[in-house]
Scaffold this active site. Structure first.
Site, mmCIF file in Angstrom:
data_model
loop_
_atom_site.group_PDB
_atom_site.id
_atom_site.type_symbol
_atom_site.label_atom_id
_atom_site.label_comp_id
_atom_site.label_asym_id
_atom_site.label_seq_id
_atom_site.Cartn_x
_atom_site.Cartn_y
_atom_site.Cartn_z
ATOM 1 N N GLU B 123 0.599 -1.165 -0.123
ATOM 2 C CA GLU B 123 -0.227 0.063 0.125
ATOM 3 C C GLU B 123 0.822 1.295 -0.226
ATOM 4 O O GLU B 123 1.501 1.567 -0.994
ATOM 5 C CB GLU B 123 -0.877 -0.275 1.038
ATOM 6 C CG GLU B 123 -2.026 -1.238 1.191
ATOM 7 C CD GLU B 123 -3.015 -1.165 1.961
ATOM 8 O OE1 GLU B 123 -3.391 -0.246 2.357
ATOM 9 O OE2 GLU B 123 -3.303 -2.468 2.570
ATOM 10 N N MET B 124 1.165 1.819 1.136
ATOM 11 C CA MET B 124 1.795 3.211 1.239
ATOM 12 C C MET B 124 3.340 2.729 0.998
ATOM 13 O O MET B 124 4.221 3.500 0.917
ATOM 14 C CB MET B 124 1.545 3.932 2.096
ATOM 15 C CG MET B 124 0.122 4.322 2.116
ATOM 16 S SD MET B 124 -0.826 5.281 3.302
ATOM 17 C CE MET B 124 0.047 6.848 3.363
#
Lengths: 329, 329
Positions: B123-124
């Site tokens: 994700e991040m």
């Protein structure tokens, strides 16, 4: 008596302020003069709508992020499928003041620019046809285009017109430097004022002048000394086809430059200190001392103005007829 | 006299409204009861700050987009380096009402959830250490954390607390259905009311009930008939380790469901019509007719409430000491 003195002082301050602004190579940013508010509100939605991209993930605001100085603060941008862009995303702030759009000026104005990234396979990777098809499938958009433009059928023309009109509102007045230009002597510290004087005296204002402190001419990157870079961007020559225009880029605005890092068309200068040093050496043949560099940087930070202030737009939902985004095709 | 009648009518309407709400399995959304505004303002910035990701490109708002019903409207999300996520991004709207966070409930609350995506490599792709290092390098953030939390040193604890506090504000009251629950009989059309009655009578409210019309229990996906999917997500069993919990997922909220397409944990249902059909067959063993399906869909669209309304946050700029984003490493 006090009132009279104060009135006279105000008038004098006003006059000297105007006189000062008139003499300076940098001009204060004027508030937006004439704008179509219906187009602005529609354009704001479109600016934030990732459904104009193939993936449904990238909007204008992804790379020209209005929370971050109208840029993405990356060396070069991330496009569809995480492609690495060829060039640093210029800020959208005050871009209405640019002589042309893109680093190489290939778009004459904001409207012409707005259509570019939507259809660029390395950026939003959609097509104008697809973008219009998406919008046409959403009744709220259809109604809003009809209300604003009086059209029954949306075309890319209205889409880019609305985005451009929104972008015209993205000016950043009221910076400390503008306050100083308008007569408020206390708006700059001694250090900042020294920086500005040095900025002028050294010749920076030959290119970085006017309302946007740049944006109004094309200049060669590496005038005195060649600029070394891995970037393949050749600048204006890509548009004019002229050899003489190689490595000529649009002079970037220095408005809000504290927020628009990293710097240069290749984004290779990470800090203002570095950017000022490189500009001094390559464009002016001058090595600024640490003290001088610090003064100029202090001045540059006074160019940060009021950032765009608006309600986060709410986008109308897709319908059963809206083409689905294709992020992984 | 008129005033008296109107007063009596209002009182009666009030009473009958309350009585009605009390009897219904769905409850109106209550306004936010107790909130720390300093944390909210700080959390809003953090929610929009892509510098909490390795690339500097992905923020909480990228996949839980507050312009788009608090989701990304993609089957599964796009993460760092354009990785395809394993599951549909649930809406952040009204998520404070959930019994737990994530489809499998692996985070007890919003604060526990907020740390997940930051450090998730898909994700991040940052780390909590990196995120804190970025924030610590930015004086405006350091000051704001000090003001709000009274701390000299930022930790991930304050970061996730502030984000969670902002998320608590993201409730969506005042939907047409809530107006109806509160006594405004005219708020629903005949079709919508039929849809609600059918929704109740068919047993949908067994799981989709309460303030969030879901979010308060885990249920097996494919109760009467097995759900066929390519998704590898196994739901609650991944948390409890119990075989009995396989394919049990948190019942999603149906608030704003018109905006949170596509549907189910794998995002495979593109439309509400499809989602209602699948739910009817797989969970209730019932095939809704087209007319019935249309009525239920009409009812579901009355669950769209006031969307979050706030000024787009302006993020404090990075400094020379801020770790640079690494989008292409």
């Amino acid at each position: 008596m006090n009132f009279k003195i104060s009135l006279i002082a105000t008038v004098l301050l006003g006059i000297s302020g105007q006189a000062m602004a008139a003499e300076e190579p940098i001009k204060p940013i004027k508030p937006v003069q004439s704008i179509n508010l219906g187009q602005v509100e529609l354009g704001k939605k479109l600016y934030f709508d990732p459904r104009l991209s193939k993936s449904g993930f990238i909007s204008c605001n992804s790379c020209h992020n209005l929370s971050m100085g109208g840029t993405d603060n990356l060396k070069t941008s991330i496009g569809h499928n995480w492609q690495q862009g060829p060039i640093n995303a210029p800020t959208v702030l005050n871009s209405s003041l640019n002589v042309a759009q893109f680093w190489d000026g290939r778009a004459a104005d904001l409207k012409a620019q707005a259509g570019g990234p939507i259809a660029n396979p390395g950026e939003m990777a959609a097509s104008h046809t697809l973008a219009v098809e998406v919008l046409e499938s959403i009744p709220e958009y259809v109604m809003e285009f009809k209300k604003v433009f009086g059209v029954d059928k949306i075309t890319i023309d209205e889409v880019t017109q609305a985005i451009a009109e929104f972008e015209k509102t993205l000016v950043t007045p009221n910076s400390d430097f503008d306050k100083w230009l308008l007569g408020d002597k206390a708006a700059l510290s001694g250090e900042e004022l020294k920086g500005y004087k040095l900025f002028k005296k050294s010749g920076c204002t030959a290119c970085h002048n006017g309302e946007a402190v740049g944006g109004n001419s094309f200049q060669k990157m590496g005038l005195v000394e060649a600029y070394k870079t891995d970037s393949k961007a050749e600048g204006l020559s890509a548009v004019t086809g002229k050899d003489a225009d190689r490595f000529k880029f649009k002079v970037p605005t220095l408005r809000n430059v504290e927020m628009t890092y990293p710097y240069f068309h290749d984004g290779e200068a990470q800090t203002l200190t570095e950017a000022v040093d490189v500009m001094g050496r390559l464009q002016l043949g001058r090595k600024f001392t640490d003290e001088e560099n610090g003064q100029i940087v202090a001045f540059l930070k006074t160019l940060t103005g009021d950032q765009p202030s608006f309600m986060m737009p709410i986008l109308p939902p897709s319908t059963d007829n809206t083409p689905a985004p294709k992020p992984f095709d």
